[in-house]
Scaffold this active site. Sequence first.
Site, PDB file in Angstrom:
ATOM      1  N   HIS A 173       0.562  -1.413   0.310  1.00 55.51           N
ATOM      2  CA  HIS A 173       0.366  -0.100  -0.062  1.00 55.51           C
ATOM      3  C   HIS A 173       0.489   1.179  -0.239  1.00 55.51           C
ATOM      4  O   HIS A 173       1.992   1.389   0.794  1.00 55.51           O
ATOM      5  CB  HIS A 173      -1.065   0.388   1.543  1.00 55.51           C
ATOM      6  CG  HIS A 173      -1.984  -0.856   0.862  1.00 55.51           C
ATOM      7  ND1 HIS A 173      -2.852  -0.622   0.250  1.00 55.51           N
ATOM      8  CD2 HIS A 173      -2.386  -1.371   2.266  1.00 55.51           C
ATOM      9  CE1 HIS A 173      -3.945  -1.546   0.105  1.00 55.51           C
ATOM     10  NE2 HIS A 173      -3.676  -2.615   1.659  1.00 55.51           N
ATOM     11  N   CYS A 230       0.576   2.325  -6.026  1.00 55.87           N
ATOM     12  CA  CYS A 230      -0.411   3.252  -6.062  1.00 55.87           C
ATOM     13  C   CYS A 230       1.220   3.931  -6.211  1.00 55.87           C
ATOM     14  O   CYS A 230       2.108   4.279  -5.837  1.00 55.87           O
ATOM     15  CB  CYS A 230      -0.900   3.611  -5.691  1.00 55.87           C
ATOM     16  SG  CYS A 230      -2.183   2.326  -5.666  1.00 55.87           S
TER      17      CYS A 230
END
Length: 234
Positions: free
Chosen positions: A147, A209
């Site tokens: 993440h 991301c």
Amino acid sequence: MTTRKRWVKWGSLGLLLMFLAGCGLVTLGLTQNFSVTHLGDKAKHAMTATSVQEANKQAQRRAARGQTEAFDYANTSQLTPLTVARYGLQELFGKSSYRAVGELRVPAVGLDLPIGVGVSDAVLVRGAGTLKVDQQMGDGNYALAGHYMTAKRILFSPLAGVREGNNIYLTDKQQTYRYQVTRVWVTNRYHVEVIDDVPGKKLVTLVTCATAKRGEQNRLVIRGELKSVKRVAA
């Protein structure tokens, strides 16, 4: 009470409520960051050569039975304070089944995380997750996901500072594998071929991301090539 005084009273009350709400959000954020770090550190400290071997065997048995749902990235959701709290409580009451299969370090940006099998929330709340069922350190393209958070020092967020030439270390508590970063780039989320093996190459690929924005479509990709393997001292 005059109308003006009423407005002053309600205005002051509104400002107080906004302040308290802001403090609450800050507290939630700090609590989440602390809990994520604590979960990751606990997983690393519990990891031994024996526990890693057992975790790998369990993963192989699940894969042999066709249980590969842990690798379905579509089931992974963005972390929230409530999600983090749930896994923290599981850990506290001994209900967690998480077992690390290795450790990932990128000293240049201060990243040091446990590696779990697959990309479930239970794995990614603690650190890195493997993207392929049968990957092995030091062989093929060892691909990991994590993440990207608004807090720049936790999980995969520090990868934004990685540069070509930096070292990436993987360990299974028996061997330490040193990779050197050869490429850093941003690509669309659908370019999943970045985790495929490359003939004749021994690689590590880290994927996260590109930003912490909800619904982010782009992915930051870090690619490194294997440079050395050393046995971990007993």
